[in-house]
Design an enzyme around this catalytic site. Structure first.
Site, PDB file in Angstrom:
ATOM      1  CD  GLN A  12      -2.593   1.455   2.506  1.00 30.11           C
ATOM      2  OE1 GLN A  12      -2.053   1.100   3.550  1.00 30.11           O
ATOM      3  NE2 GLN A  12      -3.699   2.167   2.483  1.00 30.11           N
ATOM      4  CG  ASP A  51      11.871 -13.040   2.109  1.00 31.25           C
ATOM      5  OD1 ASP A  51      11.855 -12.515   3.242  1.00 31.25           O
ATOM      6  OD2 ASP A  51      11.274 -14.100   1.850  1.00 31.25           O
ATOM      7  CE1 TYR A 140       1.354  -3.550  11.652  1.00 33.13           C
ATOM      8  CE2 TYR A 140       0.215  -2.096  13.187  1.00 33.13           C
ATOM      9  CZ  TYR A 140       0.894  -2.285  12.004  1.00 33.13           C
ATOM     10  OH  TYR A 140       1.104  -1.223  11.156  1.00 33.13           O
ATOM     11  CE  LYS A 144       4.592  -1.785  12.225  1.00 29.97           C
ATOM     12  NZ  LYS A 144       5.597  -1.619  11.164  1.00 29.97           N
TER      13      LYS A 144
HETATM   14  N1  SER Z   1      -3.236   0.504   9.347  1.00 36.53           N
HETATM   15  C1  SER Z   1      -2.613  -0.377  10.276  1.00 36.53           C
HETATM   16  C2  SER Z   1      -3.531  -1.472  10.665  1.00 36.53           C
HETATM   17  O1  SER Z   1      -4.711  -1.229  10.728  1.00 36.53           O
HETATM   18  C3  SER Z   1      -2.207   0.370  11.511  1.00 36.53           C
HETATM   19  O2  SER Z   1      -0.964   0.937  11.354  1.00 36.53           O
HETATM   20  O3  SER Z   1      -3.084  -2.530  10.938  1.00 36.53           O
END
Ligand code: SER
Length: 316
Positions: A12, A51, A140, A144
């Site tokens: 994206q 990769d 996630y 981060k």
């Molecule tokens: N756009 C991302 C997500 O929704 C957040 O950084 O995972």
């Protein structure tokens, strides 16, 4: 930056960032890194398989093209990472340390984005400060926060020029996001233009920071071009431009596409993640230290999104 490697160039952010740097930084060579199976547009060439888990191949690309700046955009987004936590860790953390080691050895600057996902339920929700509690509960988010710490570690310990921003949910009309919590705010524009009912996985009243892609790309370039002597922070800066909940977004779209139809079917995984993220971040450090300033608000973004999508999807 002059010779740039964008890892995740078919994603994206990467698909647009690759073209932006090529167009805007005179004399730059931008190598589009992709993984086998990704749909590589011809316009992205020169391209190389990159990769993040294959450090030998990455080092080879960095040497061959004399890369000075790496944009490390390889990641699984929040909802997918909950389904595949080990793969998310492998890509986001083992991938990052591979890149940082190469950067240390070969002298590259590195941008690895962080996110609103790096915050958690104990973080102050409104006006979320630059330096605050970061105890996320999603994989996630865990990756981060670890990304921020590891990037700062390589800067302080080895002098690697690591810099980063915490992206809000990103909205663009070019490449769709894949499996994030904020994706609804992109998908609803496609439904509005196609005249299809939109099924919303996030409940009304759920505020999250969002940003239009042109502002996000400006931030990604500006932070890497910033004067390092002015940077108090590095990994990672809050950046913000707008915050809304689903109903506000739908009302805004209906000003221009009055027939938009929406039904809620809340996804408990995404909703739990969204509930733990900030409502709106304080981005004053980014403004002071490197002149961050967004240009789009909800209204100007909505008009631009609908105009571009009508052209692309309906030829109108
Ligand atoms: N756009 C991302 C997500 O929704 C957040 O950084 O995972």
């Amino acid at each position: 930056m002059k010779n740039v490697l964008v890892i995740g160039s078919t994603g994206q952010i990467g698909s647009e960032l690759t073209m932006k740097i090529r167009n805007e930084i005179p004399g730059s060579t931008v190598v589009a890194g992709y993984i086998p199976g990704a749909l590589l547009a011809v316009s992205l060439i020169p391209a190389e398989i990159a990769d993040v888990r294959d450090s030998k191949a990455l080092a080879d690309i960095v040497r061959r093209y004399k890369i000075d700046t790496i944009y490390n955009l390889a990641a699984l987004l929040s909802a997918v990472a909950e389904k595949k936590p080990l793969l998310a860790w492998d890509i986001q953390m083992n991938g990052l340390i591979n890149i940082l080691e190469i950067a240390k050895e070969l002298g590259c600057a590195v941008f690895t984005p962080s996110s609103i996902g790096s915050f958690g339920p104990e973080t102050p929700r409104k006006g979320t400060p630059q330096d605050t509690i970061q105890r996320p509960r999603s994989m996630y988010g865990v990756t981060k926060v670890a990304t921020e710490l590891l990037s700062d570690y390589y800067f302080h310990k080895f002098g690697v020029d690591t810099r980063s921003v915490r992206f809000p949910g990103l909205i663009s009309n070019v490449t769709l996001p894949g499996g994030g919590t904020t994706d609804y705010a992109v998908e609803v524009y496609y439904s509005a233009v196609r005249g299809e009912e939109f099924v919303c996985p996030i409940g009304p009243g759920t505020y999250m920071d969002m940003m239009y892609m042109p502002d996000a790309l400006n931030a990604a370039v500006a932070i890497m071009e910033a004067d390092p002597s002015k940077l108090v922070h590095r990994n990672s800066f809050n950046i913000a431009s707008m915050s809304f909940e689903p109903e506000e977004l739908f009302s805004k779209i209906r000003e221009y596409e009055p027939t938009l139809r929406v039904r809620y079917e809340v996804d408990p995984v995404r909703q739990a993640i969204a509930n733990s993220w900030p409502d709106s971040m304080d981005d004053s450090c980014a403004r002071e230290e490197w002149g961050w300033k967004p240009t789009f608000d909800l209204d100007t973004m909505t008009r631009d999104m609908l105009e571009k999508l009508r052209k692309r999807l309906l030829n109108a």
